[in-house]
Design a protein around this motif. Structure first.
Motif, PDB file in Angstrom:
ATOM      1  N   PRO A   1      -5.815   1.313  -2.166  1.00 54.74           N
ATOM      2  CA  PRO A   1      -5.872   2.161  -0.968  1.00 54.74           C
ATOM      3  C   PRO A   1      -4.531   2.869  -0.718  1.00 54.74           C
ATOM      4  N   VAL A   2      -4.620   4.070  -0.162  1.00 63.28           N
ATOM      5  CA  VAL A   2      -3.434   4.874   0.156  1.00 63.28           C
ATOM      6  C   VAL A   2      -3.500   5.243   1.632  1.00 63.28           C
ATOM      7  N   GLN A   3      -2.450   4.931   2.342  1.00 60.66           N
ATOM      8  CA  GLN A   3      -2.357   5.254   3.774  1.00 60.66           C
ATOM      9  C   GLN A   3      -1.838   6.680   3.932  1.00 60.66           C
ATOM     10  N   ILE A   4      -2.445   7.436   4.846  1.00 56.88           N
ATOM     11  CA  ILE A   4      -1.994   8.793   5.163  1.00 56.88           C
ATOM     12  C   ILE A   4      -1.452   8.781   6.585  1.00 56.88           C
TER      13      ILE A   4
ATOM     14  N   MET B   1       0.854  -1.168   0.000  1.00 52.15           N
ATOM     15  CA  MET B   1       0.000   0.000   0.000  1.00 52.15           C
ATOM     16  C   MET B   1       0.900   1.231   0.000  1.00 52.15           C
ATOM     17  N   ASP B   2       0.583   2.163  -0.880  1.00 46.54           N
ATOM     18  CA  ASP B   2       1.304   3.432  -0.884  1.00 46.54           C
ATOM     19  C   ASP B   2       0.995   4.193   0.393  1.00 46.54           C
ATOM     20  N   ALA B   3       1.947   5.008   0.824  1.00 44.61           N
ATOM     21  CA  ALA B   3       1.748   5.837   2.020  1.00 44.61           C
ATOM     22  C   ALA B   3       2.249   7.239   1.728  1.00 44.61           C
ATOM     23  N   LEU B   4       1.508   8.209   2.233  1.00 47.12           N
ATOM     24  CA  LEU B   4       1.874   9.615   2.104  1.00 47.12           C
ATOM     25  C   LEU B   4       1.779  10.274   3.468  1.00 47.12           C
ATOM     26  N   SER B   5       2.558  11.310   3.658  1.00 43.10           N
ATOM     27  CA  SER B   5       2.385  12.120   4.860  1.00 43.10           C
ATOM     28  C   SER B   5       1.146  12.985   4.659  1.00 43.10           C
ATOM     29  N   ALA B   6       0.614  13.502   5.732  1.00 44.38           N
ATOM     30  CA  ALA B   6      -0.566  14.367   5.633  1.00 44.38           C
ATOM     31  C   ALA B   6      -0.256  15.583   4.768  1.00 44.38           C
ATOM     32  N   ASN B   7       0.943  16.110   4.896  1.00 44.89           N
ATOM     33  CA  ASN B   7       1.338  17.268   4.092  1.00 44.89           C
ATOM     34  C   ASN B   7       1.410  16.899   2.611  1.00 44.89           C
ATOM     35  N   GLU B   8       1.979  15.729   2.298  1.00 40.69           N
ATOM     36  CA  GLU B   8       2.032  15.282   0.903  1.00 40.69           C
ATOM     37  C   GLU B   8       0.628  15.088   0.350  1.00 40.69           C
ATOM     38  N   ALA B   9      -0.245  14.514   1.151  1.00 44.46           N
ATOM     39  CA  ALA B   9      -1.624  14.294   0.710  1.00 44.46           C
ATOM     40  C   ALA B   9      -2.296  15.627   0.385  1.00 44.46           C
ATOM     41  N   LYS B  10      -1.997  16.624   1.200  1.00 50.10           N
ATOM     42  CA  LYS B  10      -2.592  17.946   0.989  1.00 50.10           C
ATOM     43  C   LYS B  10      -2.042  18.599  -0.279  1.00 50.10           C
ATOM     44  N   THR B  11      -0.736  18.547  -0.445  1.00 47.95           N
ATOM     45  CA  THR B  11      -0.133  19.239  -1.591  1.00 47.95           C
ATOM     46  C   THR B  11      -0.274  18.460  -2.892  1.00 47.95           C
ATOM     47  N   GLN B  12      -0.514  17.154  -2.798  1.00 51.17           N
ATOM     48  CA  GLN B  12      -0.635  16.301  -3.988  1.00 51.17           C
ATOM     49  C   GLN B  12      -2.016  15.646  -4.036  1.00 51.17           C
ATOM     50  N   PHE B  13      -3.037  16.418  -3.691  1.00 53.85           N
ATOM     51  CA  PHE B  13      -4.375  15.849  -3.544  1.00 53.85           C
ATOM     52  C   PHE B  13      -4.881  15.181  -4.818  1.00 53.85           C
ATOM     53  N   GLY B  14      -4.686  15.815  -5.960  1.00 54.76           N
ATOM     54  CA  GLY B  14      -5.140  15.231  -7.225  1.00 54.76           C
ATOM     55  C   GLY B  14      -4.476  13.884  -7.481  1.00 54.76           C
ATOM     56  N   ASP B  15      -3.165  13.804  -7.231  1.00 52.85           N
ATOM     57  CA  ASP B  15      -2.440  12.545  -7.386  1.00 52.85           C
ATOM     58  C   ASP B  15      -2.947  11.502  -6.394  1.00 52.85           C
ATOM     59  N   LEU B  16      -3.229  11.932  -5.185  1.00 57.38           N
ATOM     60  CA  LEU B  16      -3.778  11.026  -4.166  1.00 57.38           C
ATOM     61  C   LEU B  16      -5.090  10.418  -4.655  1.00 57.38           C
ATOM     62  N   LEU B  17      -5.960  11.221  -5.226  1.00 61.79           N
ATOM     63  CA  LEU B  17      -7.237  10.721  -5.733  1.00 61.79           C
ATOM     64  C   LEU B  17      -7.037   9.691  -6.836  1.00 61.79           C
TER      65      LEU B  17
END
Length: 86
Positions: free
Chosen positions: A24-27, A1-17
């Protein structure tokens, strides 16, 4: 499962979607996992599985009651909450 930091999720939201539609992606926040983002299809599948499981437990409980095979309700629900299966 891919994992991102909360900050990465915020700045890369489109990619996260886009990632979450495939798997599934873990934050993580402060290095600790706090949430998983997943596609709507996957979420609906999980909810359907949970519903089918509860329906099967209820059906089995009805059979047990009719057969006089009774158990303490608190014990039953404690086991259910802990994920302990017969």
């Amino acid at each position: 499962m891919d994992a991102l930091s909360a900050n990465e999720a915020k700045t890369q939201f489109g990619d996260l979607l886009l990632k979450a539609q495939r798997a599934p992606v873990q934050i993580n926040k402060n290095g600790k996992p706090v949430v998983v983002v997943m596609s709507m299809d996957e979420y609906e599948n999980i909810e359907a599985l949970k519903l089918r499981y509860l329906q099967s437990r209820a059906a089995q409980a009805k059979v047990d009651i009719e057969a006089g095979n009774l158990t303490n309700g608190d014990v039953f629900f404690d086991a259910l909450e802990k994920g302990q299966f017969d």
